[in-house]
Design a protein around this motif. Structure first.
Motif, PDB file in Angstrom:
ATOM      1  N   TYR A 106       0.798  -1.233   0.000  1.00  0.00           N
ATOM      2  CA  TYR A 106       0.000   0.000   0.000  1.00  0.00           C
ATOM      3  C   TYR A 106       0.828   1.279   0.000  1.00  0.00           C
ATOM      4  N   ARG A 107       2.103   1.135  -0.232  1.00  0.00           N
ATOM      5  CA  ARG A 107       3.024   2.258  -0.385  1.00  0.00           C
ATOM      6  C   ARG A 107       3.075   3.119   0.872  1.00  0.00           C
ATOM      7  N   GLY A 108       3.090   2.429   2.021  1.00  0.00           N
ATOM      8  CA  GLY A 108       3.260   3.131   3.285  1.00  0.00           C
ATOM      9  C   GLY A 108       4.590   3.850   3.373  1.00  0.00           C
ATOM     10  N   GLU A 109       5.566   3.390   2.584  1.00  0.00           N
ATOM     11  CA  GLU A 109       6.872   4.068   2.562  1.00  0.00           C
ATOM     12  C   GLU A 109       6.772   5.463   1.964  1.00  0.00           C
ATOM     13  N   GLU A 110       5.627   5.747   1.322  1.00  0.00           N
ATOM     14  CA  GLU A 110       5.376   7.084   0.788  1.00  0.00           C
ATOM     15  C   GLU A 110       4.433   7.877   1.697  1.00  0.00           C
ATOM     16  N   THR A 111       3.405   7.201   2.208  1.00  0.00           N
ATOM     17  CA  THR A 111       2.442   7.858   3.088  1.00  0.00           C
ATOM     18  C   THR A 111       3.120   8.488   4.299  1.00  0.00           C
ATOM     19  N   LEU A 112       3.991   7.720   4.959  1.00  0.00           N
ATOM     20  CA  LEU A 112       4.534   8.179   6.233  1.00  0.00           C
ATOM     21  C   LEU A 112       5.483   9.377   6.115  1.00  0.00           C
ATOM     22  N   PRO A 113       6.434   9.391   5.184  1.00  0.00           N
ATOM     23  CA  PRO A 113       7.259  10.606   5.095  1.00  0.00           C
ATOM     24  C   PRO A 113       6.463  11.846   4.707  1.00  0.00           C
ATOM     25  N   ALA A 114       5.393  11.667   3.917  1.00  0.00           N
ATOM     26  CA  ALA A 114       4.550  12.815   3.558  1.00  0.00           C
ATOM     27  C   ALA A 114       3.886  13.394   4.803  1.00  0.00           C
ATOM     28  N   LEU A 115       3.358  12.523   5.677  1.00  0.00           N
ATOM     29  CA  LEU A 115       2.757  12.988   6.920  1.00  0.00           C
ATOM     30  C   LEU A 115       3.812  13.601   7.838  1.00  0.00           C
ATOM     31  N   THR A 370       2.695   6.672  -5.667  1.00  0.00           N
ATOM     32  CA  THR A 370       2.613   5.515  -6.546  1.00  0.00           C
ATOM     33  C   THR A 370       1.314   4.775  -6.261  1.00  0.00           C
ATOM     34  N   THR A 371       0.621   4.354  -7.293  1.00  0.00           N
ATOM     35  CA  THR A 371      -0.592   3.562  -7.103  1.00  0.00           C
ATOM     36  C   THR A 371      -0.235   2.250  -6.410  1.00  0.00           C
ATOM     37  N   PHE A 372      -0.978   1.910  -5.370  1.00  0.00           N
ATOM     38  CA  PHE A 372      -0.603   0.759  -4.553  1.00  0.00           C
ATOM     39  C   PHE A 372      -0.816  -0.550  -5.297  1.00  0.00           C
ATOM     40  N   ASN A 373       0.155  -1.418  -5.189  1.00  0.00           N
ATOM     41  CA  ASN A 373       0.088  -2.792  -5.691  1.00  0.00           C
ATOM     42  C   ASN A 373       1.352  -3.511  -5.259  1.00  0.00           C
ATOM     43  N   PHE A 374       1.300  -4.818  -5.250  1.00  0.00           N
ATOM     44  CA  PHE A 374       2.478  -5.602  -4.902  1.00  0.00           C
ATOM     45  C   PHE A 374       3.582  -5.374  -5.925  1.00  0.00           C
TER      46      PHE A 374
END
Length: 397
Positions: A106-115, A370-374
């Motif tokens: 789910y691209r948490g590696e992108e969500t968290l730095p943005a927050l 990035t759109t989430f996907n494996f």
């Protein structure tokens, strides 16, 4: 690839030539009766053995051939796994938030730095983001090679976007110590099943399916801390988005202050949270499509998608926990959803009096999710690539 082939050819060519030459010299000296012939032969043989040993190491860690005399990579420093955004002024000055990012999809590696950037730049918090890395030191979503959680010793809030992690004992101890002192926790999406470490006798009670002798830990970290573990998908992920419907009884909760038209692209989860002081803040209306105006799926009931509760480990102090079953990289493009997460951080820090309906929540720097996907993560990105306020999250390479 071509450079590796050329280098490998040149290296082995040099190795072969040097080895043959050293043996030839030693042989000539011996045959000529030189009084130092034995020493020369030994020297030639030693040099050849050194070259053979070097040849045995040329494919170390899939990094390509090693240069002659290059040192083997040692243990990576904890600082390579993390970066810190330091706010200067604001209500958060003096408070430290730690973000742990390692989920597969789910691209948490992108969500968290943005927050983290929003909270640091706009409110003055000190925000440290820690990622799992691969063998080359690149961010590796879903990995368990994660160090640097010693920062939790002085953290005021822990924000987690994790899935099926199996951290080494030292890092688990930092998490356990934090939870035992009742530190506030924010859990996004797959954090309900943050750990898959049933084979670790020291920490297997954190596993998302734990049903062992310690009944207080049944359901693992998700059940004990967040109030729910992994149950299953609700609706068709990647096909059915969700609209957040405020729980009528708790619509005045500080976390929901100013939250309007919130929706999320990642699909729903089966979730039936329980626990002390539990308050359901929002339920998910499953949609027949991936846009907020898609028609609702009338065959689905509205299950919990955001809640708060009080957790407490067996010998620990009580702490605040907020959980949402959403939070993918594109979910936070929605202002209502993003505001809820920022508000949740303030609530976790017991700073709810500072939550205003119009608090600024604009992104800081470039956010191109990035759109989430494996397997869809951006490759060859190091934590250091995300330093500063203006670097793109996540850079394309």
């Amino acid at each position: 690839m071509l450079e590796s082939v050329i280098f490998g050819y040149s290296f082995f060519g040099k190795f072969t030539w040097n080895a043959l030459w050293s043996l030839l010299v030693a042989g000539v000296l011996v045959s000529c009766g030189n009084k130092d012939s034995k020493a020369a032969a030994d020297l030639g043989r030693e040099y050849s053995e050194q070259l053979i040993a070097q040849a045995d190491r040329v494919e170390l860690d899939n990094d390509g051939p090693l240069l002659n005399g290059q040192a083997i990579k040692g243990e990576r420093s904890p600082d390579e796994y993390r970066i810190t955004y330091n706010g200067s002024e604001g209500p958060g000055k003096g408070k430290h938030i730690v973000f742990i990012a390692t989920d597969h999809e789910y691209r948490g590696e992108e969500t968290l730095p943005a927050l983290a950037r929003i909270l640091a730049k706009r409110y003055g918090f000190s925000c440290t983001v820690v990622w799992a890395l691969d063998d080359d030191g690149n961010i590796f979503p879903g990995g368990s090679d994660l160090k640097g959680l010693d920062v939790l010793k002085k953290a005021d809030l822990m924000v987690m976007f994790m899935r099926f992690a199996n951290f080494e004992d030292e890092q688990m101890q930092y998490i356990d110590d934090y939870l035992n002192r009742g530190g506030a926790v924010i859990g996004l999406r797959t954090t309900t099943h943050a750990f898959k470490n049933a084979d670790n006798p020291n920490w297997n009670h954190y596993d998302f399916k734990y049903e062992g002798e310690n009944k207080a830990w049944h359901g693992g970290f998700g059940e004990v801390v967040l109030g729910e573990t992994w149950v299953g998908h609700y609706g068709k992920n990647h096909q059915q988005a969700s609209k957040l419907i405020m729980e009528e009884n708790n619509k005045e909760h500080p976390i929901m202050r100013g939250v309007q038209n919130a929706w999320a692209q990642c699909g729903g989860y089966n979730a039936y949270p329980q626990g002390k002081d539990l308050k359901i803040l929002a339920r998910g209306r499953v949609l027949n499509g991936m846009t907020p105006d898609a028609a609702p799926d009338t065959s689905k009931e509205e299950l919990s998608v955001a809640w708060v509760r009080t957790y407490q480990l067996e010998k620990g102090k009580p702490g605040r926990a907020f959980t949402t079953t959403h939070g993918a990289s594109e979910d936070i493009l929605n202002e209502g959803f993003r505001r809820m997460l920022i508000n949740a951080c303030f609530w976790g820090l017991e700073m709810e009096d500072l939550i205003k309906e119009d608090n600024p929540i604009d992104f800081v720097g470039g956010y191109e999710p990035t759109t989430f996907n494996f397997e869809g993560y951006q490759k060859n990105v190091k934590p250091s690539d995300l330093k500063g306020w203006e670097s793109v999250i996540m850079p394309r390479k």
